[in-house]
Write an enzyme that holds these catalytic residues in place. Structure first.
Site, PDB file in Angstrom:
ATOM      1  N   ASN A  26     -11.231   3.031  34.914  1.00 59.78           N
ATOM      2  CA  ASN A  26     -10.233   1.971  34.845  1.00 59.78           C
ATOM      3  C   ASN A  26     -10.801   0.712  35.520  1.00 59.78           C
ATOM      4  O   ASN A  26     -11.109   0.723  36.706  1.00 59.78           O
ATOM      5  CB  ASN A  26      -8.952   2.442  35.546  1.00 59.78           C
ATOM      6  CG  ASN A  26      -7.858   1.410  35.484  1.00 59.78           C
ATOM      7  OD1 ASN A  26      -8.105   0.222  35.670  1.00 59.78           O
ATOM      8  ND2 ASN A  26      -6.641   1.838  35.247  1.00 59.78           N
ATOM      9  N   HIS A  72      -9.274  -3.439  38.355  1.00 58.76           N
ATOM     10  CA  HIS A  72      -9.429  -4.127  39.642  1.00 58.76           C
ATOM     11  C   HIS A  72     -10.589  -5.108  39.685  1.00 58.76           C
ATOM     12  O   HIS A  72     -10.655  -5.934  40.593  1.00 58.76           O
ATOM     13  CB  HIS A  72      -9.446  -3.113  40.789  1.00 58.76           C
ATOM     14  CG  HIS A  72      -8.108  -2.448  40.924  1.00 58.76           C
ATOM     15  ND1 HIS A  72      -6.954  -3.177  41.084  1.00 58.76           N
ATOM     16  CD2 HIS A  72      -7.729  -1.156  40.843  1.00 58.76           C
ATOM     17  CE1 HIS A  72      -5.919  -2.350  41.131  1.00 58.76           C
ATOM     18  NE2 HIS A  72      -6.368  -1.117  40.978  1.00 58.76           N
ATOM     19  N   HIS A  85      -5.158  -1.749  31.791  1.00 60.38           N
ATOM     20  CA  HIS A  85      -3.690  -1.810  31.760  1.00 60.38           C
ATOM     21  C   HIS A  85      -3.290  -3.260  31.497  1.00 60.38           C
ATOM     22  O   HIS A  85      -3.538  -4.128  32.327  1.00 60.38           O
ATOM     23  CB  HIS A  85      -3.156  -1.321  33.115  1.00 60.38           C
ATOM     24  CG  HIS A  85      -1.669  -1.207  33.172  1.00 60.38           C
ATOM     25  ND1 HIS A  85      -1.016  -0.592  34.225  1.00 60.38           N
ATOM     26  CD2 HIS A  85      -0.679  -1.618  32.336  1.00 60.38           C
ATOM     27  CE1 HIS A  85       0.298  -0.635  34.028  1.00 60.38           C
ATOM     28  NE2 HIS A  85       0.530  -1.262  32.886  1.00 60.38           N
ATOM     29  N   ARG A 110      -0.596  -5.408  31.716  1.00 63.70           N
ATOM     30  CA  ARG A 110       0.758  -5.436  32.285  1.00 63.70           C
ATOM     31  C   ARG A 110       1.532  -6.617  31.727  1.00 63.70           C
ATOM     32  O   ARG A 110       0.961  -7.641  31.345  1.00 63.70           O
ATOM     33  CB  ARG A 110       0.683  -5.537  33.819  1.00 63.70           C
ATOM     34  CG  ARG A 110       0.041  -4.329  34.478  1.00 63.70           C
ATOM     35  CD  ARG A 110       0.083  -4.462  35.984  1.00 63.70           C
ATOM     36  NE  ARG A 110       1.405  -4.188  36.499  1.00 63.70           N
ATOM     37  CZ  ARG A 110       1.757  -3.066  37.146  1.00 63.70           C
ATOM     38  NH1 ARG A 110       0.862  -2.134  37.380  1.00 63.70           N
ATOM     39  NH2 ARG A 110       2.977  -2.898  37.577  1.00 63.70           N
ATOM     40  N   ARG A 144      -1.073  -9.501  35.602  1.00 64.08           N
ATOM     41  CA  ARG A 144      -1.584  -9.785  36.949  1.00 64.08           C
ATOM     42  C   ARG A 144      -3.087  -9.568  37.066  1.00 64.08           C
ATOM     43  O   ARG A 144      -3.722 -10.096  37.950  1.00 64.08           O
ATOM     44  CB  ARG A 144      -0.860  -8.954  37.996  1.00 64.08           C
ATOM     45  CG  ARG A 144      -1.167  -7.482  37.903  1.00 64.08           C
ATOM     46  CD  ARG A 144      -0.603  -6.723  39.079  1.00 64.08           C
ATOM     47  NE  ARG A 144       0.835  -6.670  39.050  1.00 64.08           N
ATOM     48  CZ  ARG A 144       1.547  -5.772  39.738  1.00 64.08           C
ATOM     49  NH1 ARG A 144       0.940  -4.916  40.513  1.00 64.08           N
ATOM     50  NH2 ARG A 144       2.857  -5.753  39.655  1.00 64.08           N
ATOM     51  N   GLU A 177      -3.475   1.287  28.892  1.00 65.00           N
ATOM     52  CA  GLU A 177      -2.242   1.680  29.590  1.00 65.00           C
ATOM     53  C   GLU A 177      -1.213   0.594  29.349  1.00 65.00           C
ATOM     54  O   GLU A 177      -1.536  -0.601  29.378  1.00 65.00           O
ATOM     55  CB  GLU A 177      -2.495   1.770  31.089  1.00 65.00           C
ATOM     56  CG  GLU A 177      -3.293   2.967  31.487  1.00 65.00           C
ATOM     57  CD  GLU A 177      -3.535   2.968  32.990  1.00 65.00           C
ATOM     58  OE1 GLU A 177      -2.850   2.232  33.724  1.00 65.00           O
ATOM     59  OE2 GLU A 177      -4.422   3.705  33.409  1.00 65.00           O
ATOM     60  N   THR A 221       0.620   1.413  39.408  1.00 70.31           N
ATOM     61  CA  THR A 221       1.571   2.324  38.775  1.00 70.31           C
ATOM     62  C   THR A 221       1.953   3.417  39.775  1.00 70.31           C
ATOM     63  O   THR A 221       1.092   4.120  40.284  1.00 70.31           O
ATOM     64  CB  THR A 221       0.931   2.964  37.530  1.00 70.31           C
ATOM     65  OG1 THR A 221       0.318   1.929  36.780  1.00 70.31           O
ATOM     66  CG2 THR A 221       1.968   3.669  36.691  1.00 70.31           C
ATOM     67  N   GLU A 240      -1.116  12.667  30.727  1.00 64.78           N
ATOM     68  CA  GLU A 240      -1.979  12.448  31.886  1.00 64.78           C
ATOM     69  C   GLU A 240      -1.121  12.779  33.097  1.00 64.78           C
ATOM     70  O   GLU A 240      -0.123  12.109  33.359  1.00 64.78           O
ATOM     71  CB  GLU A 240      -2.460  10.996  31.942  1.00 64.78           C
ATOM     72  CG  GLU A 240      -3.341  10.739  33.162  1.00 64.78           C
ATOM     73  CD  GLU A 240      -3.918   9.325  33.195  1.00 64.78           C
ATOM     74  OE1 GLU A 240      -4.059   8.693  32.129  1.00 64.78           O
ATOM     75  OE2 GLU A 240      -4.219   8.867  34.306  1.00 64.78           O
ATOM     76  N   HIS A 300      -4.821   9.060  39.038  1.00 60.62           N
ATOM     77  CA  HIS A 300      -4.154   8.281  40.088  1.00 60.62           C
ATOM     78  C   HIS A 300      -4.579   8.774  41.479  1.00 60.62           C
ATOM     79  O   HIS A 300      -4.400   9.932  41.818  1.00 60.62           O
ATOM     80  CB  HIS A 300      -2.631   8.313  40.025  1.00 60.62           C
ATOM     81  CG  HIS A 300      -2.025   7.332  40.999  1.00 60.62           C
ATOM     82  ND1 HIS A 300      -1.845   6.002  40.706  1.00 60.62           N
ATOM     83  CD2 HIS A 300      -1.657   7.481  42.296  1.00 60.62           C
ATOM     84  CE1 HIS A 300      -1.350   5.383  41.755  1.00 60.62           C
ATOM     85  NE2 HIS A 300      -1.241   6.253  42.740  1.00 60.62           N
TER      86      HIS A 300
HETATM   87  N1  PXP Z   1      -4.086   6.617  35.324  1.00 57.96           N
HETATM   88  C1  PXP Z   1      -3.029   5.790  35.190  1.00 57.96           C
HETATM   89  C2  PXP Z   1      -2.045   6.073  34.117  1.00 57.96           C
HETATM   90  C3  PXP Z   1      -2.869   4.673  36.019  1.00 57.96           C
HETATM   91  O1  PXP Z   1      -1.817   3.863  35.862  1.00 57.96           O
HETATM   92  C4  PXP Z   1      -3.850   4.416  37.001  1.00 57.96           C
HETATM   93  C5  PXP Z   1      -3.701   3.236  37.891  1.00 57.96           C
HETATM   94  O2  PXP Z   1      -3.864   2.065  37.178  1.00 57.96           O
HETATM   95  C6  PXP Z   1      -4.946   5.282  37.080  1.00 57.96           C
HETATM   96  C7  PXP Z   1      -5.028   6.388  36.261  1.00 57.96           C
HETATM   97  C8  PXP Z   1      -6.056   5.043  38.045  1.00 57.96           C
HETATM   98  O3  PXP Z   1      -5.591   5.170  39.340  1.00 57.96           O
HETATM   99  P1  PXP Z   1      -6.545   4.774  40.543  1.00 57.96           P
HETATM  100  O4  PXP Z   1      -6.792   3.298  40.447  1.00 57.96           O
HETATM  101  O5  PXP Z   1      -5.744   5.159  41.745  1.00 57.96           O
HETATM  102  O6  PXP Z   1      -7.810   5.562  40.381  1.00 57.96           O
END
Ligand code: PXP
Length: 281
Positions: free
Chosen positions: A45, A48, A81, A83, A87, A108, A139, A189, A229
């Site tokens: 992901n 960030h 994602h 959003r 953001r 996402e 999330t 997931e 997550h």
């Molecule tokens: N899976 C989903 C559905 C998420 O919303 C997120 C956070 O954006 C993640 C995985 C990844 O989480 P993390 O950034 O804590 O690794």
């Protein structure tokens, strides 16, 4: 074609090599055994990287570049994602990611009409439906498929008609998993936050048990089961060792490490841990 015995030998050699390499690079968890292992895929992901860009509203670091680097490090998928408040990832990122990502592209998204329209146009390989609240940092928790069944079913049908695979980001609760299968998701997931945020060994063991049961329930109703997550280099081992997860989506920890070692290396290190802790078949 390789016979099974030679394949086993090659797999063992590879695992020994990986273990040795990891040991020498001081990666924390090192195991090695003469077994076939089923390694879950890694979706990275990249949100960030866009968070850092948006801190200055400039054009760097580019999440598209991060995706390329993640692929070069061995990512099996790229997750972003989009959003509603944009953001971090924006529409331009989503469009260029669709054009450039060669591995599985996972979007996402909330079930807002505007975002569903964008996804139908964009056609990522997979959409993961998540809950979204403006005041949250990221999330938090899973989608309540039981409660919002009708609205979710409508979005799922539209997205599936566009040829997109659908995954529900939910807590490892059997009613939620069963409802996800009933409304037409092909995958779930499971939210691993319960495990990642556990404060005691007992809470952690309970969370692992819930995930194990969640995987069984998911497979029982014909769903592919992913996890994500709060997973990090330090806590991934027990989750990676659970049989049945086909993929993990990991963001914050990989992007954090990438600041120091670069995205390619950060992804390589996480892939190595998934290999080392993969469950035996
Ligand atoms: N899976 C989903 C559905 C998420 O919303 C997120 C956070 O954006 C993640 C995985 C990844 O989480 P993390 O950034 O804590 O690794």
């Amino acid at each position: 074609m390789l016979d099974k015995r030679s394949a086993r030998r090659i797999a063992l050699l590879l695992r020994l090599q990986i273990a040795w390499f990891s040991y020498n690079r001081d990666v924390r968890y090192v195991t090695c055994c003469e077994q076939w292992c089923v390694m879950a895929l890694l979706g990275v992901n990249i949100d960030h990287t866009a968070t850092v860009r948006q801190a200055r509203r400039t054009d760097e670091p580019d999440p598209v570049w991060a995706a390329v680097e993640a692929e070069l490090g061995g990512a099996d998928g790229i997750t972003f994602h989009l959003r509603e408040d944009r953001r971090h990832i924006n529409d331009r990122d989503a469009r260029i990611l669709r054009e450039t990502v060669a591995v599985k592209l996972n979007m996402e998204m909330a079930i807002a009409d505007e975002i569903v329209d964008i996804a139908v146009d964009l056609k990522p390989d997979q959409c993961s439906l998540v809950p979204e609240r403006r005041e949250e940092l990221t999330t938090e928790g899973g989608l309540d498929v039981v409660r919002h069944r009708a609205r979710i079913a409508k979005a799922v049908a539209r997205l599936r008609d566009a040829g997109i695979t659908l995954s529900a980001f939910i807590e490892p609760i059997s009613e939620q998993i069963e409802a996800s299968a009933q409304v037409g998701f092909q995958a779930v997931e499971l939210w691993t936050g319960g495990y990642a945020h556990a404060k005691t060994p007992q809470e952690r063991d309970d969370a692992i048990d819930e995930l194990r049961k969640g995987i069984e329930t998911g497979h029982g109703v014909g769903l592919e089961v992913l996890g994500g997550h709060g997973l990090t280099y330090r806590n991934i081992a027990p989750v990676a060792g659970l049989p049945g997860f086909s993929e993990f989506n990991i963001g914050h920890s990989i992007v954090s490490r990438a600041i120091f070692v670069g995205m390619r290396e950060a992804v390589r290190e996480m892939k190595r841990l998934l290999t080392l802790h993969a469950p035996a078949r």
